[in-house]
Scaffold this motif. Structure first.
Motif, PDB file in Angstrom:
ATOM      1  N   ASP A  89       0.854  -1.193   0.000  1.00 51.16           N
ATOM      2  CA  ASP A  89       0.000   0.000   0.000  1.00 51.16           C
ATOM      3  C   ASP A  89       0.882   1.232   0.000  1.00 51.16           C
ATOM      4  O   ASP A  89       1.906   1.276   0.700  1.00 51.16           O
ATOM      5  CB  ASP A  89      -0.916   0.024   1.229  1.00 51.16           C
ATOM      6  N   GLY A  90       0.475   2.225  -0.757  1.00 48.39           N
ATOM      7  CA  GLY A  90       1.233   3.468  -0.817  1.00 48.39           C
ATOM      8  C   GLY A  90       0.344   4.623  -1.194  1.00 48.39           C
ATOM      9  O   GLY A  90      -0.894   4.505  -1.256  1.00 48.39           O
ATOM     10  N   ARG A  91       0.986   5.741  -1.464  1.00 49.09           N
ATOM     11  CA  ARG A  91       0.236   6.966  -1.738  1.00 49.09           C
ATOM     12  C   ARG A  91       0.997   7.820  -2.734  1.00 49.09           C
ATOM     13  O   ARG A  91       2.227   7.935  -2.666  1.00 49.09           O
ATOM     14  CB  ARG A  91       0.029   7.735  -0.431  1.00 49.09           C
ATOM     15  N   ILE A  92       0.269   8.414  -3.659  1.00 50.49           N
ATOM     16  CA  ILE A  92       0.849   9.331  -4.646  1.00 50.49           C
ATOM     17  C   ILE A  92       0.150  10.680  -4.486  1.00 50.49           C
ATOM     18  O   ILE A  92      -1.082  10.733  -4.436  1.00 50.49           O
ATOM     19  CB  ILE A  92       0.645   8.821  -6.084  1.00 50.49           C
ATOM     20  N   ARG A  93       0.924  11.715  -4.395  1.00 44.39           N
ATOM     21  CA  ARG A  93       0.353  13.067  -4.398  1.00 44.39           C
ATOM     22  C   ARG A  93       0.729  13.716  -5.720  1.00 44.39           C
ATOM     23  O   ARG A  93       1.909  13.813  -6.053  1.00 44.39           O
ATOM     24  CB  ARG A  93       0.876  13.878  -3.223  1.00 44.39           C
ATOM     25  N   ALA A  94      -0.254  14.152  -6.463  1.00 47.37           N
ATOM     26  CA  ALA A  94       0.007  14.629  -7.823  1.00 47.37           C
ATOM     27  C   ALA A  94      -0.936  15.759  -8.172  1.00 47.37           C
ATOM     28  O   ALA A  94      -1.985  15.937  -7.557  1.00 47.37           O
ATOM     29  CB  ALA A  94      -0.156  13.492  -8.825  1.00 47.37           C
ATOM     30  N   SER A  95      -0.536  16.520  -9.173  1.00 44.85           N
ATOM     31  CA  SER A  95      -1.380  17.568  -9.729  1.00 44.85           C
ATOM     32  C   SER A  95      -1.807  17.134 -11.118  1.00 44.85           C
ATOM     33  O   SER A  95      -0.964  16.920 -11.988  1.00 44.85           O
ATOM     34  CB  SER A  95      -0.624  18.892  -9.789  1.00 44.85           C
ATOM     35  N   VAL A  96      -3.110  16.960 -11.302  1.00 47.73           N
ATOM     36  CA  VAL A  96      -3.650  16.466 -12.567  1.00 47.73           C
ATOM     37  C   VAL A  96      -4.741  17.413 -13.028  1.00 47.73           C
ATOM     38  O   VAL A  96      -5.673  17.713 -12.274  1.00 47.73           O
ATOM     39  CB  VAL A  96      -4.224  15.044 -12.417  1.00 47.73           C
ATOM     40  N   LEU A  97      -4.615  17.899 -14.250  1.00 48.55           N
ATOM     41  CA  LEU A  97      -5.588  18.823 -14.818  1.00 48.55           C
ATOM     42  C   LEU A  97      -5.810  20.029 -13.911  1.00 48.55           C
ATOM     43  O   LEU A  97      -6.929  20.506 -13.733  1.00 48.55           O
ATOM     44  CB  LEU A  97      -6.922  18.102 -15.076  1.00 48.55           C
ATOM     45  N   GLY A  98      -4.735  20.497 -13.284  1.00 60.98           N
ATOM     46  CA  GLY A  98      -4.816  21.668 -12.429  1.00 60.98           C
ATOM     47  C   GLY A  98      -5.359  21.401 -11.045  1.00 60.98           C
ATOM     48  O   GLY A  98      -5.578  22.345 -10.278  1.00 60.98           O
TER      49      GLY A  98
ATOM     50  N   THR B 161      -4.949  19.271  -7.324  1.00 61.18           N
ATOM     51  CA  THR B 161      -4.057  18.502  -6.475  1.00 61.18           C
ATOM     52  C   THR B 161      -4.826  17.320  -5.902  1.00 61.18           C
ATOM     53  O   THR B 161      -5.856  17.498  -5.242  1.00 61.18           O
ATOM     54  CB  THR B 161      -3.498  19.365  -5.337  1.00 61.18           C
ATOM     55  N   LEU B 162      -4.336  16.116  -6.169  1.00 62.11           N
ATOM     56  CA  LEU B 162      -5.032  14.895  -5.776  1.00 62.11           C
ATOM     57  C   LEU B 162      -4.111  14.007  -4.965  1.00 62.11           C
ATOM     58  O   LEU B 162      -2.888  14.049  -5.098  1.00 62.11           O
ATOM     59  CB  LEU B 162      -5.502  14.121  -7.014  1.00 62.11           C
ATOM     60  N   ASP B 163      -4.731  13.168  -4.122  1.00 62.06           N
ATOM     61  CA  ASP B 163      -4.032  12.069  -3.472  1.00 62.06           C
ATOM     62  C   ASP B 163      -4.554  10.780  -4.081  1.00 62.06           C
ATOM     63  O   ASP B 163      -5.770  10.590  -4.213  1.00 62.06           O
ATOM     64  CB  ASP B 163      -4.286  12.062  -1.957  1.00 62.06           C
ATOM     65  N   LEU B 164      -3.640   9.896  -4.444  1.00 63.64           N
ATOM     66  CA  LEU B 164      -4.010   8.595  -5.006  1.00 63.64           C
ATOM     67  C   LEU B 164      -3.533   7.520  -4.039  1.00 63.64           C
ATOM     68  O   LEU B 164      -2.322   7.372  -3.815  1.00 63.64           O
ATOM     69  CB  LEU B 164      -3.363   8.398  -6.384  1.00 63.64           C
ATOM     70  N   ARG B 165      -4.455   6.796  -3.440  1.00 64.27           N
ATOM     71  CA  ARG B 165      -4.094   5.687  -2.559  1.00 64.27           C
ATOM     72  C   ARG B 165      -3.912   4.446  -3.409  1.00 64.27           C
ATOM     73  O   ARG B 165      -4.826   4.010  -4.104  1.00 64.27           O
ATOM     74  CB  ARG B 165      -5.174   5.477  -1.502  1.00 64.27           C
ATOM     75  N   VAL B 166      -2.717   3.864  -3.352  1.00 65.14           N
ATOM     76  CA  VAL B 166      -2.337   2.755  -4.228  1.00 65.14           C
ATOM     77  C   VAL B 166      -2.309   1.459  -3.426  1.00 65.14           C
ATOM     78  O   VAL B 166      -1.729   1.404  -2.337  1.00 65.14           O
ATOM     79  CB  VAL B 166      -0.957   3.011  -4.866  1.00 65.14           C
TER      80      VAL B 166
END
Length: 581
Positions: free
Chosen positions: A273-282, A284-289
């Motif tokens: 389990d992990g986490r990605i913090r990213a900016s997509v289409l303007g 800011t999102l957190d993606l739990r993987v």
């Protein structure tokens, strides 16, 4: 022996056609055929001399010489084939694996396979190193190339981009992400960063995330099977097939996601389990993987956490007016426990955060204990649990009670210890909000008793329970009035409502031909009065207590769903799918 092996490797990269014969000098051939004037040729040669790295063929085409004639002459001189190509000549799988940007920047296009060799169209005759790179990227045994025109390559790349629905460069999806926003592990080998950025796998992963965000998906499922791989998006609570990457790309896609989430790419036998913090289409999102090993490879699921989803006001969550007023009254009380119950993905967190943001955060000390902290909210103290180091819900809750709290939100009551501390906090003058995973509101009361809390404590501490689900809304663009489906009238009669017709979506482009767009909540609000508190103290069974709640005026989940169906917000099919009879 090594020299012979080297010759074989070069021969696999490129061999001239068996029936081709090297032609005359390139400049002489163009002049003899009348394809170029002498003054044009002289000017092109001067430009090549002044700008090292330029090729005569490219300069001639820039000066207006017909590119078909230039390329045909260059092919004849090199002893290779020249070919005009269209999008129908392209190997689609190879193009997807290489990526549009790679083909555009290298000015090449994968065409077909002949006798075990991949045919690639290039715009330059002498491209041994480029062909070797293509062979490595596609794991092809050998590659042969033919000469094509630059305009053909550009047209094909553009057409394939339009057909795949990508209206912008896949490379730019995460281009605005700062270095500290996306966690990327260093690669094991010493690959150049530019090559890693140009990888088709990187761009394809970016494309998956971008497409999911654009379509409003809450989860991304990347699933391997025996012969293929598929990507599915959960949109409005239902999974839809979206993309079908080549099976050979699946392991690379999984590894890329692991790198982004700072996971161990070498560990394929255990879940991670992990986490990605990213900016997509303007945004800011957190993606739990989450990765999970299967017989055909690792399945990866990403949950998309968008902070905008918790900024929805309470009155836009689908509450009936009387339920909304009752809920607002409960969250404004000075002490007691209020529970929100439902399965994963039913909107419990959204409801709780919407409730917290209606409080006076300037005058109240509001704290939360969560696993994980999904959304960062200003004005609220948020604590992340860490079971491995002993930071459990119970220990974090004990700490918060020493921090002079007014309102405490506990992410989930999972065990007796957490439940007991929460109830003690409620009985000593604190307002406690929490969640449970039960099927309905009355079951939450019996669940607390079953995990070991004394019935008299439950009856004294709990003020109310809100059970909720999410149903899909009828698309406003294609919704039309239809006749009552079979069984709808019987269902409405049971709940004392009636209508001569219902609304259903016929399907259109804006709703992916599903007939639904967006979701709304259905709710079951249980308010405890003295009669029900006395019933709880007697430790009733689930069925008995539920009947008592209904007798005291509780509106069931299905009853609320039927009301929304009659109002044209959802359909008979959704009522049966989401609620239990």
């Amino acid at each position: 022996m090594k020299r012979a092996h080297s010759k074989d490797a070069v021969r696999d990269i490129w061999r001239p056609d068996e029936d081709s014969i090297a032609g005359p000098d390139f400049e002489t051939l163009l002049l003899e055929q009348g394809d170029v004037r002498l003054d044009q040729l002289d000017e092109a040669k001067r430009i090549v001399e002044r700008t090292p790295g330029r090729r005569l063929e490219g300069v001639l085409m820039e000066l207006g010489v017909n590119e078909v004639r230039v390329q045909a002459a260059a092919a004849a001189v090199a002893g290779m084939s020249f070919q005009r190509v269209t999008v129908t000549d392209v190997d689609a799988d190879a193009f997807l694996q290489l990526g549009a940007m790679f083909c555009e920047e290298r000015s090449l296009i994968p065409l077909r396979s002949e006798r075990g060799r991949l045919i690639v169209g290039t715009t330059m005759a002498h491209e041994a190193f480029l062909l070797d790179e293509v062979r490595g990227r596609l794991s092809a045994p050998s590659v042969r190339h033919v000469l094509v025109t630059p305009s053909d390559v550009a047209d094909i790349v553009e057409q394939l981009r339009e057909q795949s629905g990508t209206d912008e460069d896949l490379e730019s999806i995460l281009a605005d992400v700062e270095e500290d926003v996306v966690s990327v592990l260093e690669t094991v080998d010493d690959e150049d960063d530019s090559d890693a950025d140009a990888s088709p796998v990187v761009r394809f992963v970016n494309h998956i995330i971008q497409t999911a965000v654009r379509e409003g998906a809450s989860d991304i499922h990347i699933e391997p099977s025996d012969g293929d791989s598929r990507v599915r998006f959960r949109i409005d609570g239902v999974l839809y097939d979206s993309l079908s990457p080549p099976r050979r790309m699946h392991a690379s896609i999984t590894s890329r996601l692991k790198i982004m989430a700072s996971l161990d790419i070498a560990e394929r036998r255990l879940p991670q389990d992990g986490r990605i913090r990213a900016s997509v289409l303007g945004r800011t999102l957190d993606l739990r993987v989450s990765t999970c090993p299967t017989p055909h490879g690792e399945k990866t699921v990403l949950r998309i956490l968008d902070a905008r989803s918790i900024k929805v006001p309470l009155d836009q969550l689908g509450f009936d007016q009387d339920v909304l007023e009752a809920w607002r009254k409960e969250v404004s009380r000075p002490h007691g426990i209020i529970l929100v119950t439902g399965p994963t993905g039913s909107g419990k967190t959204t409801t709780l955060y919407a409730s917290l943001q209606e409080m006076d955060l300037g005058r109240l000390n509001v704290s939360t204990v969560e696993d994980p902290v999904e959304y960062q909210v200003s004005g609220i103290t948020q604590i992340q649990t860490h079971d491995r180091i002993g930071m459990t819900f119970a220990s974090a809750l004990r700490t918060l009670l020493r921090q002079d709290p007014d309102v405490v939100m506990v992410g989930e009551i999972r065990d007796k210890e957490t439940a007991t501390i929460a109830i003690q906090a409620a009985l000593t003058g604190h307002l406690v909000l929490s969640t449970l995973h039960t099927n309905d509101a009355p079951s939450s009361i019996t669940r607390l008793i079953n995990i070991g809390v004394e019935p008299y404590l439950v009856s004294g501490a709990v003020n109310g329970v809100l059970a909720q689900r999410l149903v899909r809304r009828v698309c406003v663009d294609c919704g039309e009035v239809v006749e009552l489906p079979d069984g709808a009238k019987e269902l409405m009669d049971r709940f004392g409502v009636s209508t001569s017709n219902l609304t259903e979506g016929l399907g259109c482009a804006s709703c992916r031909n599903s007939g639904y767009a967006g979701r709304t909540g259905i709710h079951e609000m249980l308010l405890l009065d003295d009669t029900l508190r006395d019933a709880i103290a007697a430790n009733p069974g689930v069925a008995e207590f539920r009947n008592q709640c209904l007798d005291r005026g509780m509106r069931s989940l299905r009853g609320d769903a039927v009301d929304k169906m009659v109002a044209g917000l959802t359909t008979f099919e959704e009522v049966l799918r989401v609620t239990d009879g």
